[in-house]
Design a protein around this motif. Structure first.
Motif, short mmCIF file in Angstrom:
data_model
loop_
_atom_site.label_atom_id
_atom_site.label_comp_id
_atom_site.label_asym_id
_atom_site.label_seq_id
_atom_site.Cartn_x
_atom_site.Cartn_y
_atom_site.Cartn_z
N ARG A 1 -3.17 -6.60 -3.22
CA ARG A 1 -3.04 -5.27 -3.82
C ARG A 1 -3.85 -5.15 -5.11
O ARG A 1 -4.39 -4.08 -5.41
CB ARG A 1 -1.58 -4.96 -4.12
CG ARG A 1 -0.75 -4.69 -2.89
CD ARG A 1 0.71 -4.45 -3.29
NE ARG A 1 1.62 -4.56 -2.17
CZ ARG A 1 2.03 -3.53 -1.43
NH1 ARG A 1 1.61 -2.31 -1.70
NH2 ARG A 1 2.87 -3.72 -0.43
N ALA A 2 -3.89 -6.24 -5.88
CA ALA A 2 -4.67 -6.20 -7.12
C ALA A 2 -6.15 -6.01 -6.80
O ALA A 2 -6.87 -5.27 -7.47
CB ALA A 2 -4.46 -7.48 -7.92
N ARG A 3 -6.61 -6.67 -5.73
CA ARG A 3 -8.02 -6.57 -5.38
C ARG A 3 -8.37 -5.25 -4.70
O ARG A 3 -9.42 -4.66 -5.00
CB ARG A 3 -8.40 -7.73 -4.44
CG ARG A 3 -9.82 -7.57 -3.88
CD ARG A 3 -10.19 -8.63 -2.88
NE ARG A 3 -10.48 -9.90 -3.54
CZ ARG A 3 -10.87 -11.00 -2.91
NH1 ARG A 3 -11.00 -10.97 -1.58
NH2 ARG A 3 -11.11 -12.11 -3.55
N SER A 4 -7.51 -4.80 -3.80
CA SER A 4 -7.92 -3.70 -2.90
C SER A 4 -7.12 -2.42 -3.01
O SER A 4 -7.50 -1.42 -2.43
CB SER A 4 -7.83 -4.18 -1.44
OG SER A 4 -8.60 -5.33 -1.24
N GLN A 5 -5.99 -2.44 -3.68
CA GLN A 5 -5.18 -1.23 -3.66
C GLN A 5 -4.83 -0.71 -5.04
O GLN A 5 -3.90 0.07 -5.21
CB GLN A 5 -3.88 -1.49 -2.86
CG GLN A 5 -4.14 -1.67 -1.37
CD GLN A 5 -2.85 -1.80 -0.60
OE1 GLN A 5 -1.94 -2.50 -1.01
NE2 GLN A 5 -2.77 -1.11 0.53
N GLY A 6 -5.58 -1.19 -6.03
CA GLY A 6 -5.39 -0.62 -7.36
C GLY A 6 -4.12 -1.00 -8.07
O GLY A 6 -3.70 -0.32 -9.01
N LEU A 7 -3.46 -2.09 -7.65
CA LEU A 7 -2.30 -2.55 -8.44
C LEU A 7 -2.84 -3.03 -9.78
O LEU A 7 -3.65 -3.96 -9.83
CB LEU A 7 -1.59 -3.70 -7.71
CG LEU A 7 -0.36 -4.26 -8.42
CD1 LEU A 7 0.77 -3.23 -8.45
CD2 LEU A 7 0.13 -5.53 -7.74
N PRO A 8 -2.39 -2.41 -10.89
CA PRO A 8 -3.05 -2.70 -12.17
C PRO A 8 -2.56 -3.99 -12.83
O PRO A 8 -1.93 -3.96 -13.87
CB PRO A 8 -2.71 -1.46 -13.01
CG PRO A 8 -1.43 -0.94 -12.45
CD PRO A 8 -1.38 -1.37 -11.00
N ILE A 9 -2.85 -5.10 -12.16
CA ILE A 9 -2.61 -6.39 -12.80
C ILE A 9 -3.92 -7.17 -12.84
O ILE A 9 -4.75 -7.07 -11.94
CB ILE A 9 -1.52 -7.24 -12.10
CG1 ILE A 9 -1.87 -7.48 -10.62
CG2 ILE A 9 -0.16 -6.58 -12.22
CD1 ILE A 9 -0.93 -8.46 -9.93
#
Lengths: 283, 283, 283, 283
Positions: A106-114
């Motif tokens: 999600r951090a790489r591809s779905q914009g999870l801001p971590i």
């Protein structure tokens, strides 16, 4: 607005008339335009909560000065951040990789801001997946004897890496009360049951034994009181009589990773505020 | 606050900086205390939406005068109401009673803030249940020939009873475009499918034929464009290959009544604002 | 098949090879056509469970004789019934009417296969709604002193009315262990929490205090061990920080009535089989 | 049973009395013990469906011979497989990796019974993740001119790799009618809407434009009739007025991957049977 920044202010304080007007006044005087906002006054605790996103051409630091003065008047706890700024995050794991893989994806591809500063495992099992996603992996084994040293090593990492958030992504060790205290409000855990049901060990076995028709997962802030920290998010999924404990575990993993990712997203977007041992979530 | 009233203000207007500050300023100058509020700016439509609950000792009418001035400056559409005031509601039905029974029960026992001014049926079937709950029942049959007269009778009722909201609780007649126009924004319909799937007649038969694995219901404002009005709420439930059309209908009724009641509650609590042909719902 | 009946056979027995073949053989020899069937062998308990719907021209009583012989060989617990036959049901209530109203409405309009033999309340509050739906209402008040006599009166009703199922539809009294034993497997209760969380009194207050993000309801068979009986069905709904205890109660009532109605339907359709202190549900 | 195998038989045929008895007789004569079974007769289509898991010490091939004879008598379509045998699977992708990553992770860590024979992409983007999980990656670009050759290359792969199932895991190309025909019943696609709503291109943009309150995903068998194939599984998630098209896409990806994985699991466990253009799912 080409030169504008998009900021997010979240705050809580004792409730009294005029808070929203005062805060939005400070923003309006700087030409800020509110894009999204939520407020809530809890008559039980007497606290007021506010989260506001604002577009402004004024630098964050100047706005901070304005807000500092205000914060004093209203006894606010507050934070001001840029919308979408990735938060420096340390992920802790043991052997099961479903939550880790999910957060990294999600951090790489779905914009999870971590911004994953590192992954700490008490086993080596998940080194490969961490490194595949470019996250440095640190193996810090924990035994009864080495626990103190292990936690010191962990704290050193937290400090040297500038970590803002620690995520226990199915980390099967209990943090010491001292560490819980030190990182208070900055550690999110995923527990594999619908709390307060099935606290402690082997919740899926407990759930199977009781014959429940739904199983769940709970993301909460870690406190010294095990499985009792403020709940951020929960969800459930349906199970049936055919499902063995192993089947519950497989179905439950889906809920665990979804609930944890949701909690991490809300936390990093400053949507979660502490309200005693409960939370306000401006979802 | 012993003499205070609890008011709810909802508004929309073209977005520009300062709206929240101006509105909350008007409230603060009257000593109002905000208990709950949400705002949203839609960058697509350029509109700003706000709903705020405020406790104040100032009478509603005085506050209205303050707001009128403001509303002009910002080109606001707005309403101010007392929190929890029951809205004068006319419920229209045909033969199926699940939605009607549900709304009447909720109004009596669960705090749904509607004051049922009457129930209109194009058949007599539901007179008994309406009257059991103390709602006057009016039978207005509709045929192709009598449709115009029937609608005139309906409008006369709406006016004589001071109706603020019309709820089509599985009313199986189509309102004329003229009537839709006249009651614009004041009529909520429940359609027994997950729109935009299965518009028009016999949606459960359509769903069975297509072999979907979930069926749903949609509550929307009525416009002249059938089944195309702004959606307020939707939900679904799981179905299986064993389910006949009759079984879909029975399962679907649960979703219909739940979705309709939710939409009516949100509407009467001034949580639903029009955003073009979509809605903003401050749930 | 013009002269056919549609029967449902449900059974459980110690697992061994050949059960399905033997049972379906008995049905086949009578020309029975299976329309729906499910089987499950639980390797934990060593029990085998089966439910089968069959269309046949043979009278139910003849088929029963065939099955009796078989049942002996396999040590079966079994029942044979007509599909859709309404089960003689006694509904017990206190003051809250959401579950009662729902069950009565479903029995009348949605094909819930119960024949409401009567409604027993320990208060008078719900007499009107029971009688509106044509169900005789019996007020049996309960105090510490009169509890024994009240239960005797209840048992007399159960026997004189030919009651097969007792539904505790938010009945706020605890049945004595002796009564639980006597009606074993024939009493369904709705508990207003997601068990095993929040057992006992005031579950919504407990849920609010803990700050959970979902609340639920649980339908279970009543045993002498309070809130520990075999679970038939559970469901949950989402809540938020704004929700007071009263709001949780209102939202929870929707889940309670839905879960209870589902459990009653499954029970009356012979879809629920006991598997120790858990259930097998052939939904 | 130390030397036993666990087999799964699934079948469909024209409905008539005696099918279950005949099938379970064949199993019983070989000492088979049924662990789980479901049957369904569809009165609309006149077809009967059955899935049975059986433990037996008899080799699969011998049992197949027994069943072949039976299958002729009843005009059955049937398959017999080992429970849990991984199915040879080819996964096709374009640029978005959420479904691929999820399927590969589940195959490695959660017992999804697929043996990934290869991953085919029409772009290079997902090579790394495929290879991380040990799946050979084949880049087969597709343009209008090369489409025929590309499909020939694909079919060659299917044959040389012994592929039993093709999964379109957000593969953004349309298969030719000829290919659909050739792989009939062996290709599962995930469509990013709750079909039949929002067929075709850009479903999230369509959903945003319509203002729906839930978005969904649909897994279905691929047929020559685009987005009209038999539906295996669907699910939805809640969205709100704040959600941009990008937010819908991010939320929807969670549903897509969950729905696709569920459909693939059910297919590989022989739980999905064709019933005309609908499916029977023995979940």
């Amino acid at each position: 607005m080409s030169d504008s920044t998009h900021l997010v202010l979240s705050l809580s304080c004792p409730d009294k008339p005029g808070i929203v007007h005062a805060v939005t006044g400070a923003l309006a005087r700087r030409g800020g335009n509110i894009t999204e906002s939520k407020q809530f006054g809890d008559s039980d605790t007497g606290l007021f909560f506010m989260r506001v996103q604002v577009e402004t051409t004024v630098p964050r630091l100047e706005l901070e000065k304005d807000l500092e003065a205000l914060a004093g008047d209203y006894a606010m706890e507050w934070s001001l951040d840029e919308v979408g700024r990735p938060m420096r995050t340390l992920i802790m794991v043991s052997k099961e990789g479903h939550c880790l893989t999910d957060l990294l994806f999600r951090a790489r591809s779905q914009g999870l801001p971590i911004d994953v500063a590192g992954v700490v495992g008490n086993h080596e099992d998940l080194r490969a997946v961490a490194e595949f996603y470019g996250a440095p992996f640190h193996c810090i084994p924990v035994t009864r004897e080495t626990k103190e040293a292990a936690e010191a090593e962990l704290m050193a990492l937290v400090e040297s890496l500038g970590v803002e958030l620690v995520v226990l992504a199915r980390y099967m060790q209990i943090l010491s009360p001292a560490l819980c205290e030190r990182l208070h409000g900055g550690v999110i855990n995923i527990h594999h049951s619908f709390l307060p049901s099935f606290k402690g060990a082997r919740p899926y076995a407990q759930a199977h034994e009781r014959g429940v028709k739904l199983i769940g997962a709970t993301a909460h802030y870690v406190t010294a009181d095990l499985d009792e920290g403020p709940i951020i998010e929960q969800d459930v999924t349906r199970v049936a009589h055919e499902d063995s404990v192993a089947a519950l575990r497989a179905k439950g993993q889906d809920v665990e990773r979804r609930v944890l990712a949701q909690a991490v997203r809300w936390h990093t977007e400053h949507r979660v505020l502490m309200n005693g041992h409960r939370t306000v979530v401006f979802a």
